[in-house]
Write a protein that holds these residues in place. Structure first.
Motif, PDB file in Angstrom:
ATOM      1  N   UNK B 195       0.803  -1.224   0.000  1.00  0.00           N
ATOM      2  CA  UNK B 195       0.000   0.000   0.000  1.00  0.00           C
ATOM      3  C   UNK B 195       0.835   1.273   0.000  1.00  0.00           C
ATOM      4  N   UNK B 197       4.345   1.600  -1.134  1.00  0.00           N
ATOM      5  CA  UNK B 197       5.541   1.733  -1.968  1.00  0.00           C
ATOM      6  C   UNK B 197       5.196   1.687  -3.454  1.00  0.00           C
ATOM      7  N   UNK B 198       6.168   2.171  -4.217  1.00  0.00           N
ATOM      8  CA  UNK B 198       6.031   2.175  -5.661  1.00  0.00           C
ATOM      9  C   UNK B 198       5.891   0.750  -6.200  1.00  0.00           C
ATOM     10  N   UNK B 201       2.366  -0.436  -5.750  1.00  0.00           N
ATOM     11  CA  UNK B 201       1.498   0.162  -6.780  1.00  0.00           C
ATOM     12  C   UNK B 201       1.658  -0.566  -8.100  1.00  0.00           C
ATOM     13  N   UNK B 202       2.918  -0.841  -8.432  1.00  0.00           N
ATOM     14  CA  UNK B 202       3.182  -1.472  -9.729  1.00  0.00           C
ATOM     15  C   UNK B 202       2.626  -2.894  -9.782  1.00  0.00           C
ATOM     16  N   UNK B 204      -0.186  -3.841  -8.342  1.00  0.00           N
ATOM     17  CA  UNK B 204      -1.616  -3.673  -8.623  1.00  0.00           C
ATOM     18  C   UNK B 204      -1.854  -3.308 -10.085  1.00  0.00           C
ATOM     19  N   UNK B 205      -1.084  -2.335 -10.577  1.00  0.00           N
ATOM     20  CA  UNK B 205      -1.324  -1.872 -11.943  1.00  0.00           C
ATOM     21  C   UNK B 205      -0.995  -2.967 -12.954  1.00  0.00           C
ATOM     22  N   UNK B 208      -3.771  -5.451 -12.883  1.00  0.00           N
ATOM     23  CA  UNK B 208      -5.039  -4.927 -13.377  1.00  0.00           C
ATOM     24  C   UNK B 208      -5.013  -4.812 -14.895  1.00  0.00           C
ATOM     25  N   UNK B 209      -3.942  -4.267 -15.425  1.00  0.00           N
ATOM     26  CA  UNK B 209      -3.854  -4.059 -16.867  1.00  0.00           C
ATOM     27  C   UNK B 209      -2.393  -4.055 -17.301  1.00  0.00           C
ATOM     28  N   UNK B 218       6.152   0.934 -16.934  1.00  0.00           N
ATOM     29  CA  UNK B 218       6.419   0.033 -15.808  1.00  0.00           C
ATOM     30  C   UNK B 218       7.061  -1.246 -16.349  1.00  0.00           C
ATOM     31  N   UNK B 274      -6.664 -10.344 -10.935  1.00  0.00           N
ATOM     32  CA  UNK B 274      -5.543  -9.442 -10.718  1.00  0.00           C
ATOM     33  C   UNK B 274      -5.942  -8.026 -10.376  1.00  0.00           C
ATOM     34  N   UNK B 275      -5.092  -7.363  -9.604  1.00  0.00           N
ATOM     35  CA  UNK B 275      -5.271  -5.938  -9.344  1.00  0.00           C
ATOM     36  C   UNK B 275      -6.280  -5.565  -8.277  1.00  0.00           C
ATOM     37  N   UNK B 276      -6.991  -6.540  -7.723  1.00  0.00           N
ATOM     38  CA  UNK B 276      -8.013  -6.225  -6.722  1.00  0.00           C
ATOM     39  C   UNK B 276      -7.816  -7.085  -5.482  1.00  0.00           C
TER      40      UNK B 276
END
Lengths: 264, 331
Positions: B195, B197-198, B201-202, B204-205, B208-209, B218, B274-276
């Motif tokens: 939650x 750190x970079x 985030x990466x 999750x992204x 997700x996609x 990325x 993924x991503x959730x």
């Protein structure tokens, strides 16, 4: 046009690209001048999208050279192009936005701001939230909550968010692949206005791919025509008619009489 | 003109806020369910409410919990790791053999951890560089490592391991089991990573996609491979704890781990697509599974039924995920 504006920001020379047996681009030369809007037109499969994908670093060309501000460059990934300020808004929103993430997360995708705390880099969420709100309100885009999920936004909101992200910082060349194809009439008009405003207020160069000649003549300074993987024409909007462009796109003969263009 | 522009992008705001509330409710649904189960359990199940039993539940959760962290990370990237149980067994067996030769335990532990990391790295390479899909890649390593573990010891169990090797799995600090502390510590650590750190985030992204992540610059390969390295490392760590808890290493260890860890994550609300999801949800899934099998146990119900109950929970979780996805989409 004075010398200042005559600077070539991007110059691509002899670009070729094959996908398997299909030749997508055949030795194409293309350049972008400073502070102009140049439109790429052509039929489906003419090579426009392939060219901008090469320019934005999505994949490399099979042969040819790319110059940025006069210096030769090679892009191994989109990141390399982004570093130089070449930013792309791809045609398909589903290829640029992550729908289950927040507006802020999308706005800073790949460029998250961090701050040091106890020697470690942590996300600077407050900054990113504020910056997102600032950019959105500066561009007069109404997205009520920066922490809402992008999947809940309308098509126009998503397109505007994608453009806002691309121009948030350090942009020299903005590439827009069919920016209005998924939008309604009113939304399209607003996006086009946004594009013109950007050129005027920020002095950036914009490459726009479009199928809509009405739109192209409305927004662009220069038009480059592609057919079957080749560049078949390059005209200033002020010195060409729509019919001539259509003729170039489909490859009719009237051009040869008018401009001596060899379109086979 | 400005006015017109802002009207254009206006969404139905009230609607939005109400939906957000429902989505938040679904997100924390798992902890509500746990609360209900604990309440009912304390009232009706004899022996459930005691502190000793509570400790038991957490103890039961610890190894599963650590495996679930790794599995959740891979789920968040839109992949999954079928090999966690096999990595656990292989690393456990190899570690036990090394320890038996008389290698100091600290070195054994380091070797085990690096071995797990390497096995995770192999999964990552197969998926991102060889471009196998996650199912095939980790099915191969799942079968391969399990059989290799069997082969090395010819199916036998290794007993009587050094005391200090077993400390992490069976020791306690001031009466509190070490493995529970480790499990909770790892959850907190990885929750912060996800939650704050970079890299988080990466994850999750990318999950997700993937295409969007790549287009935004990325390095998806790096993110996914690193996540599999973490999953392998955590599996190895679980192997270390299990070996320590049982003072033995068997190539059959962790045979059910994969199903348990994956269902814990999904029941908690981590999406297979993924991503959730997040680790607090996954921890909820782990604890709910432990609470339920503990209750069935205290009631004297055959453990076979536990799996059936888990299957029903899994179905409910997947349906809730679908509902949530519908609610967050624009109409």
């Amino acid at each position: 046009m004075n010398d200042e504006e005559n600077v070539k920001v991007v110059e691509m020379i002899g670009i070729s690209k094959k996908f398997g047996e299909v030749i997508a681009l055949r030795s194409v030369d293309f350049c972008v001048y400073k502070n102009e809007i140049v439109a790429l037109v052509g039929d489906n499969g003419a090579g426009k999208s392939t060219l901008v994908k090469i320019l934005s670093g999505v994949f490399p060309p099979d042969s040819g050279k790319i110059f940025f501000m006069g210096k030769e460059v090679t892009f191994r990934s989109p990141r390399d192009a982004m570093k130089l300020g070449i930013r792309t808004v791809h045609q398909k929103m589903e290829e640029i936005l992550a729908l289950n993430q927040t507006v802020t997360s999308n706005m800073f995708m790949g460029e998250e701001k961090t701050k040091k705390w106890l020697g470690f880099n942590f996300l600077d969420k407050k900054f990113m939230m504020r910056e997102t709100q600032r950019v959105l309100s500066e561009m007069k885009i109404n997205i009520p909550l920066p922490q809402q999920l992008v999947g809940g936004l309308s098509g126009g909101q998503r397109q505007a968010l994608a453009i806002a992200r691309a121009i948030r910082q350090n942009v020299r060349v903005l590439i827009l692949d069919e920016p209005t194809s998924a939008l309604g009439v009113r939304e399209s008009r607003q996006v086009l206005k946004l594009i013109k405003d950007l050129r005027d207020s920020r002095g950036i160069s914009i490459v726009i791919i479009s199928h809509d000649l009405e739109e192209v003549f409305n927004v662009a300074d220069r038009i480059v025509v592609f057919r079957k993987g080749q560049k078949v024409g390059e005209k200033f909007v002020s010195s060409v008619s729509k019919d001539e462009i259509v003729a170039m796109i489909v490859g009719a003969d009237i051009i040869s009489e008018n401009g001596g263009m060899d379109v086979g | 003109m400005e006015k017109e522009f802002s009207n254009l992008y206006e969404a139905k705001d009230d609607h939005l806020y109400r939906r957000r509330k429902i989505v938040l409710l679904i997100d924390w649904f798992i902890w509500i369910v746990i609360g209900i189960f604990i309440l009912l359990g304390s009232m009706f199940v004899p022996g459930f409410g005691s502190i000793a039993n509570f400790r038991n539940v957490l103890l039961h959760s610890s190894i599963l919990g650590i495996l679930t962290i790794g599995e959740t990370l891979t789920l968040l990237t839109g992949n999954f790791d079928l090999s966690i149980g096999s990595v656990l067994a292989f690393v456990g067996v190899v570690g036990a053999l090394i320890a038996k030769v008389g290698v100091p335990s600290i070195i054994t532990i380091i070797i085990m951890i690096f071995l797990g990391a390497g096995m995770g790295f192999l999964n990552g390479l197969l998926i991102r560089k060889v471009k196998l899909n996650a199912f095939i890649a980790t099915l191969i390593t799942m079968l391969g490592w399990r059989r290799a573990a069997m082969g090395i010891v010819e199916g036998r169990t290794i007993w009587n391991l050094p005391k200090d090797l077993c400390f992490l799995g069976s020791g306690d600090i001031g009466g509190f089991p070490v493995q529970i502390i480790i499990m909770l510590g790892l959850f907190v650590f990885f929750h912060i990573v996800l939650t704050q750190t970079k890299f988080g985030r990466h994850i999750y992204i990318s999950g997700d996609n993937q295409q969007a992540a790549y287009n935004a610059g990325i390095d998806v390969d790096k993110v996914v491979i690193l996540v599999f390295v973490l999953s392998g490392t955590l599996s190895a760590f679980s192997g270390l704890l299990m070996v320590g808890r049982l003072d033995a290493a068997s190539p059959t260890f962790g045979s059910d781990s994969l199903f348990e860890a994956m269902s814990a994550g999904i029941i908690g609300g981590v999406s297979l697509q993924g991503g959730v999801g997040n680790l607090l949800m996954a921890l909820g899934g782990v604890i709910l599974l432990s609470v339920i099998s503990n209750m069935l146990n205290l009631y004297g119900v055959s453990p076979y039924w536990a799996t059936t109950v888990r299957a029903i929970l899994l179905l409910i979780a997947v349906l809730l995920d679908l509902l949530k996805r519908r609610l967050t989409r624009y109409e």
